[in-house]
Scaffold this active site. Structure first.
Site, PDB file in Angstrom:
ATOM      1  N   LYS A  79       0.829  -1.207   0.000  1.00 14.25           N
ATOM      2  CA  LYS A  79       0.000   0.000   0.000  1.00 14.25           C
ATOM      3  C   LYS A  79       0.866   1.260   0.000  1.00 14.25           C
ATOM      4  O   LYS A  79       2.084   1.189   0.237  1.00 14.25           O
ATOM      5  CB  LYS A  79      -0.935  -0.040   1.218  1.00 14.25           C
ATOM      6  CG  LYS A  79      -1.934  -1.203   1.164  1.00 14.25           C
ATOM      7  CD  LYS A  79      -2.931  -1.122   2.313  1.00 14.25           C
ATOM      8  CE  LYS A  79      -3.914  -2.281   2.263  1.00 14.25           C
ATOM      9  NZ  LYS A  79      -4.991  -2.129   3.267  1.00 14.25           N
ATOM     10  N   TYR A  90     -12.516  -1.771  -3.763  1.00 15.27           N
ATOM     11  CA  TYR A  90     -13.049  -1.915  -2.400  1.00 15.27           C
ATOM     12  C   TYR A  90     -14.578  -1.836  -2.347  1.00 15.27           C
ATOM     13  O   TYR A  90     -15.141  -1.562  -1.283  1.00 15.27           O
ATOM     14  CB  TYR A  90     -12.436  -0.857  -1.483  1.00 15.27           C
ATOM     15  CG  TYR A  90     -11.017  -1.198  -1.061  1.00 15.27           C
ATOM     16  CD1 TYR A  90     -10.747  -2.337  -0.308  1.00 15.27           C
ATOM     17  CD2 TYR A  90      -9.955  -0.379  -1.403  1.00 15.27           C
ATOM     18  CE1 TYR A  90      -9.459  -2.663   0.090  1.00 15.27           C
ATOM     19  CE2 TYR A  90      -8.654  -0.695  -1.004  1.00 15.27           C
ATOM     20  CZ  TYR A  90      -8.418  -1.842  -0.268  1.00 15.27           C
ATOM     21  OH  TYR A  90      -7.138  -2.153   0.135  1.00 15.27           O
ATOM     22  N   ARG A  94      -2.276 -14.613   4.303  1.00 19.36           N
ATOM     23  CA  ARG A  94      -2.940 -13.898   5.404  1.00 19.36           C
ATOM     24  C   ARG A  94      -2.221 -14.167   6.734  1.00 19.36           C
ATOM     25  O   ARG A  94      -2.140 -13.307   7.603  1.00 19.36           O
ATOM     26  CB  ARG A  94      -4.414 -14.263   5.468  1.00 19.36           C
ATOM     27  CG  ARG A  94      -5.166 -13.652   4.280  1.00 19.36           C
ATOM     28  CD  ARG A  94      -6.602 -14.053   4.221  1.00 19.36           C
ATOM     29  NE  ARG A  94      -7.436 -13.364   5.197  1.00 19.36           N
ATOM     30  CZ  ARG A  94      -7.892 -12.123   5.058  1.00 19.36           C
ATOM     31  NH1 ARG A  94      -7.559 -11.411   3.994  1.00 19.36           N
ATOM     32  NH2 ARG A  94      -8.668 -11.582   5.966  1.00 19.36           N
ATOM     33  N   ASN A 103      -2.015  -0.075   7.030  1.00 20.89           N
ATOM     34  CA  ASN A 103      -1.589  -1.422   7.437  1.00 20.89           C
ATOM     35  C   ASN A 103      -0.691  -2.119   6.405  1.00 20.89           C
ATOM     36  O   ASN A 103      -0.623  -3.341   6.343  1.00 20.89           O
ATOM     37  CB  ASN A 103      -2.788  -2.278   7.853  1.00 20.89           C
ATOM     38  CG  ASN A 103      -3.699  -2.623   6.704  1.00 20.89           C
ATOM     39  OD1 ASN A 103      -3.512  -2.131   5.601  1.00 20.89           O
ATOM     40  ND2 ASN A 103      -4.674  -3.476   6.946  1.00 20.89           N
ATOM     41  N   HIS A 156      -2.133  -5.457   1.541  1.00 19.89           N
ATOM     42  CA  HIS A 156      -3.426  -6.120   1.360  1.00 19.89           C
ATOM     43  C   HIS A 156      -3.192  -7.573   0.967  1.00 19.89           C
ATOM     44  O   HIS A 156      -2.230  -7.884   0.267  1.00 19.89           O
ATOM     45  CB  HIS A 156      -4.198  -5.423   0.233  1.00 19.89           C
ATOM     46  CG  HIS A 156      -5.387  -6.202  -0.256  1.00 19.89           C
ATOM     47  ND1 HIS A 156      -6.593  -6.172   0.386  1.00 19.89           N
ATOM     48  CD2 HIS A 156      -5.527  -7.073  -1.288  1.00 19.89           C
ATOM     49  CE1 HIS A 156      -7.444  -6.978  -0.251  1.00 19.89           C
ATOM     50  NE2 HIS A 156      -6.817  -7.532  -1.270  1.00 19.89           N
ATOM     51  N   GLU A 187      -9.460 -10.067  -7.971  1.00 22.11           N
ATOM     52  CA  GLU A 187      -8.513  -8.979  -7.669  1.00 22.11           C
ATOM     53  C   GLU A 187      -7.293  -9.020  -8.596  1.00 22.11           C
ATOM     54  O   GLU A 187      -6.793  -7.973  -9.008  1.00 22.11           O
ATOM     55  CB  GLU A 187      -8.087  -9.071  -6.203  1.00 22.11           C
ATOM     56  CG  GLU A 187      -9.221  -8.748  -5.253  1.00 22.11           C
ATOM     57  CD  GLU A 187      -8.840  -8.904  -3.782  1.00 22.11           C
ATOM     58  OE1 GLU A 187      -9.721  -8.718  -2.928  1.00 22.11           O
ATOM     59  OE2 GLU A 187      -7.666  -9.209  -3.491  1.00 22.11           O
TER      60      GLU A 187
HETATM   61  P1  CMP Z   1      -7.458  -4.647   3.219  1.00 18.28           P
HETATM   62  O1  CMP Z   1      -6.983  -6.021   3.455  1.00 18.28           O
HETATM   63  O2  CMP Z   1      -6.813  -3.863   2.135  1.00 18.28           O
HETATM   64  O3  CMP Z   1      -9.039  -4.683   2.937  1.00 18.28           O
HETATM   65  C1  CMP Z   1      -9.948  -3.735   3.441  1.00 18.28           C
HETATM   66  C2  CMP Z   1      -9.269  -2.629   4.148  1.00 18.28           C
HETATM   67  O4  CMP Z   1     -10.097  -1.779   4.884  1.00 18.28           O
HETATM   68  C3  CMP Z   1      -8.333  -3.204   5.183  1.00 18.28           C
HETATM   69  O5  CMP Z   1      -7.243  -3.811   4.553  1.00 18.28           O
HETATM   70  C4  CMP Z   1      -8.019  -1.992   6.025  1.00 18.28           C
HETATM   71  O6  CMP Z   1      -6.914  -1.262   5.543  1.00 18.28           O
HETATM   72  C5  CMP Z   1      -9.279  -1.176   5.872  1.00 18.28           C
HETATM   73  N1  CMP Z   1      -9.983  -1.155   7.137  1.00 18.28           N
HETATM   74  C6  CMP Z   1     -10.610  -2.178   7.736  1.00 18.28           C
HETATM   75  N2  CMP Z   1     -11.164  -1.766   8.896  1.00 18.28           N
HETATM   76  C7  CMP Z   1     -10.867  -0.457   9.007  1.00 18.28           C
HETATM   77  C8  CMP Z   1     -11.147   0.534   9.983  1.00 18.28           C
HETATM   78  N3  CMP Z   1     -11.881   0.257  11.075  1.00 18.28           N
HETATM   79  N4  CMP Z   1     -10.685   1.771   9.771  1.00 18.28           N
HETATM   80  C9  CMP Z   1      -9.969   2.059   8.658  1.00 18.28           C
HETATM   81  N5  CMP Z   1      -9.672   1.165   7.711  1.00 18.28           N
HETATM   82  C10 CMP Z   1     -10.122  -0.073   7.885  1.00 18.28           C
END
Ligand code: CMP
Length: 143
Positions: free
Chosen positions: A10, A50, A86, A113, A116, A127
């Site tokens: 990311k 998303y 994961r 984070n 993904h 995806e």
């Molecule tokens: P990702 O695996 O990219 O898929 C969905 C994304 O939503 C997840 O990683 C997080 O980065 C984001 N996400 C999930 N929960 C929250 C949250 N409570 N606040 C902000 N971002 C979130």
């Protein structure tokens, strides 16, 4: 041949200069890179990617973040790719992620984070197709 998953390094990963370290962890864990590029998502592309989260309160800030700079989508292959990836990255919330996972090591928050990973084989296929035309996956790789 194993099965596939989509990773995205990311914009926070790119900004922090962690591309190399994260890819090293991925390849050391036994994943093969089938396709990879650096790209900046348009708003429409991020919203499409998303889509399943569009009713969530974090949707707009997630799209803002994912369009804030370049990211690195990577199509990966390994036996049990989705589950193993994961496990390697750890929980969405880095404070809950297991020791040694990529998010435990590098992520700041649920939003920032670092990486993904697809959550099912079905979504992995969707995806991967989002970023890599079939032709690219086939032509870049010979085994
Ligand atoms: P990702 O695996 O990219 O898929 C969905 C994304 O939503 C997840 O990683 C997080 O980065 C984001 N996400 C999930 N929960 C929250 C949250 N409570 N606040 C902000 N971002 C979130």
């Amino acid at each position: 041949m194993g099965n596939r998953t989509l990773a995205i390094l990311k914009p926070d990963c790119v900004r922090k200069n962690l591309i190399g370290e994260v890819i090293t962890k991925i390849t050391e864990a036994g994943f093969k890179i089938k396709a990879m590029k650096m790209t900046r998502l348009s708003r429409a592309a991020a919203e499409g990617f998303y889509e399943v989260h569009k009713e969530r309160e974090f949707f707009n800030s997630l799209v803002d973040f994912m369009t804030s700079g370049p990211c690195v989508p990577i199509a990966l292959e390994k036996e049990n790719a989705v589950a193993d990836f994961r496990k390697l990255i750890g929980s969405t919330d880095p404070s809950e992620a297991a020791e040694g996972t990529i998010r435990k090591l590098f992520a700041e928050s649920k939003q920032f984070n670092i990486v993904h990973g697809s959550d099912s084989d079905e979504n992995a296929a969707i995806e991967i197709a989002h970023f890599f035309p079939r032709k690219e996956l086939l032509e870049n790789y010979n085994d």
